[in-house]
Design a protein around this motif. Structure first.
Motif, mmCIF file in Angstrom:
data_model
loop_
_atom_site.group_PDB
_atom_site.id
_atom_site.type_symbol
_atom_site.label_atom_id
_atom_site.label_comp_id
_atom_site.label_asym_id
_atom_site.label_seq_id
_atom_site.Cartn_x
_atom_site.Cartn_y
_atom_site.Cartn_z
ATOM 1 N N ALA A 121 40.254 86.954 31.969
ATOM 2 C CA ALA A 121 41.306 86.623 32.919
ATOM 3 C C ALA A 121 40.888 85.459 33.815
ATOM 4 N N SER A 122 41.767 84.474 33.924
ATOM 5 C CA SER A 122 41.539 83.377 34.858
ATOM 6 C C SER A 122 41.930 83.834 36.266
ATOM 7 N N PRO A 123 41.506 83.122 37.316
ATOM 8 C CA PRO A 123 41.936 83.494 38.671
ATOM 9 C C PRO A 123 43.455 83.507 38.815
ATOM 10 N N GLN A 124 44.138 82.593 38.104
ATOM 11 C CA GLN A 124 45.594 82.535 38.184
ATOM 12 C C GLN A 124 46.230 83.762 37.519
ATOM 13 N N GLU A 125 45.725 84.156 36.348
ATOM 14 C CA GLU A 125 46.252 85.332 35.664
ATOM 15 C C GLU A 125 45.964 86.600 36.464
ATOM 16 N N SER A 126 44.796 86.648 37.094
ATOM 17 C CA SER A 126 44.461 87.796 37.930
ATOM 18 C C SER A 126 45.420 87.910 39.102
ATOM 19 N N ALA A 127 45.743 86.776 39.730
ATOM 20 C CA ALA A 127 46.679 86.781 40.854
ATOM 21 C C ALA A 127 48.080 87.175 40.402
ATOM 22 N N ASP A 172 49.819 79.191 45.148
ATOM 23 C CA ASP A 172 48.581 79.051 45.917
ATOM 24 C C ASP A 172 47.338 79.320 45.076
ATOM 25 N N SER A 173 47.481 80.127 43.992
ATOM 26 C CA SER A 173 46.324 80.369 43.125
ATOM 27 C C SER A 173 45.941 79.116 42.349
ATOM 28 N N VAL A 174 46.902 78.231 42.149
ATOM 29 C CA VAL A 174 46.622 76.949 41.494
ATOM 30 C C VAL A 174 46.052 75.956 42.499
ATOM 31 N N MET A 175 46.667 75.895 43.685
ATOM 32 C CA MET A 175 46.238 74.930 44.696
ATOM 33 C C MET A 175 44.819 75.220 45.191
ATOM 34 N N ASP A 176 44.439 76.505 45.195
ATOM 35 C CA ASP A 176 43.100 76.869 45.678
ATOM 36 C C ASP A 176 42.038 76.783 44.586
ATOM 37 N N SER A 177 42.451 76.540 43.352
ATOM 38 C CA SER A 177 41.518 76.550 42.234
ATOM 39 C C SER A 177 40.827 75.196 42.058
ATOM 40 N N LYS A 178 39.560 75.256 41.656
ATOM 41 C CA LYS A 178 38.814 74.041 41.346
ATOM 42 C C LYS A 178 38.923 73.665 39.868
ATOM 43 N N LEU A 179 39.685 74.471 39.101
ATOM 44 C CA LEU A 179 39.834 74.193 37.676
ATOM 45 C C LEU A 179 40.792 73.040 37.413
ATOM 46 N N PHE A 180 41.628 72.727 38.395
ATOM 47 C CA PHE A 180 42.654 71.700 38.197
ATOM 48 C C PHE A 180 42.345 70.475 39.057
ATOM 49 N N VAL A 222 54.813 78.867 40.065
ATOM 50 C CA VAL A 222 54.828 77.667 39.232
ATOM 51 C C VAL A 222 54.601 78.086 37.783
ATOM 52 N N GLU A 223 55.210 77.350 36.850
ATOM 53 C CA GLU A 223 55.024 77.607 35.430
ATOM 54 C C GLU A 223 54.009 76.617 34.865
#
Length: 238
Positions: A121-127, A172-180, A222-223
């Motif tokens: 699970a990625s942080p986004q999927e977990s959220a 926010d799970s995307v904006m806070d991630s360092k993966l993107f 977001v999609e």
């Protein structure tokens, strides 16, 4: 080097080709839903919904409960570790509701084909699943046909050049991630869940909603599209 614009064009083309299959599947799903309890179900009244009855019986007989695993080893010194792994695995299958996932997979297969994604699970999927599965844990998830894309030109799955899916996650799970990348995050905007796919066909998730207009989300969502390229063993997220 992968050309992102060419990849996106190929994904769009594949989605258009797969539109007819999605529309046929939605029609069968509406018949299974019936005409009594679902606004967007079958228009013609059916006093005995044999399609629904058949799907329930088949699903119940194929998947009745979570599977249980039994692990063993000939190395006596490793038996405590193996027993611990067996206990964890059986508990985790319950935690991620594996039986429910496989029930949905059976139903999807009756409507065409089923896609189950097994991953960490990625942080986004977990959220997105309310942190029921922590980031980094094993996750099994259903990929709906509305959200699925594959290189349709190949005759064998082993020859595909790309395969991927769409998923919704909290912004926010995307904006806070360092993966993107920062450039991508500066351009991203909240997205409501549309009734229609980009290709013009109505999404299957609208069956049973009871309303025609799309309501806003509790929090900004977001999609994202996640595309896997087997030859290079890389995943690109758009």
């Amino acid at each position: 080097m992968i050309d992102n614009s060419k990849l996106c064009c190929m994904v769009d083309t594949a989605r258009h080709v797969m539109q007819e299959h999605r529309e046929n599947r939605r029609e069968v799903a509406a018949r299974i839903a019936g005409s009594y309890y679902v606004k967007d179900g079958q228009r013609k009244k059916t006093y005995i919904n044999l399609l629904s009855l058949y799907s329930e019986i088949v699903t119940r007989n194929l998947i009745s409960n979570n599977p249980r695993c039994s692990l063993s080893t000939f190395d006596v010194t490793q038996r405590p570790a193996v027993r611990a792994a067996e206990t964890w695995l059986n508990q985790h299958l319950v935690k991620m509701e594996f039986a429910s996932i496989m029930e949905r997979a059976v139903l999807d297969s009756l409507l065409g084909y089923a896609v189950v994604k097994i991953s960490l699970a990625s942080p986004q999927e977990s959220a997105a699943n309310a942190y029921g599965i922590a980031a980094g844990e094993v996750l099994a998830s259903i990929i709906d046909q509305d959200d699925f894309v594959i290189d349709y030109r190949q005759r064998d799955f082993r020859d595909i050049q790309f395969v991927g899916h769409r998923y919704r996650v909290p912004l926010d799970s995307v904006m806070d991630s360092k993966l993107f990348s920062k450039k991508a995050k500066d351009r991203i905007q909240p997205m409501t869940q549309d009734e229609y796919n980009r290709e013009g066909d109505k999404r299957i998730s609208t069956i049973g909603r009871g309303y025609d207009s799309v309501q806003g989300d509790l929090e900004d969502m977001v999609e994202l599209w996640e595309i896997y390229i087997p030859r290079y063993n890389i995943i690109k997220t758009f």
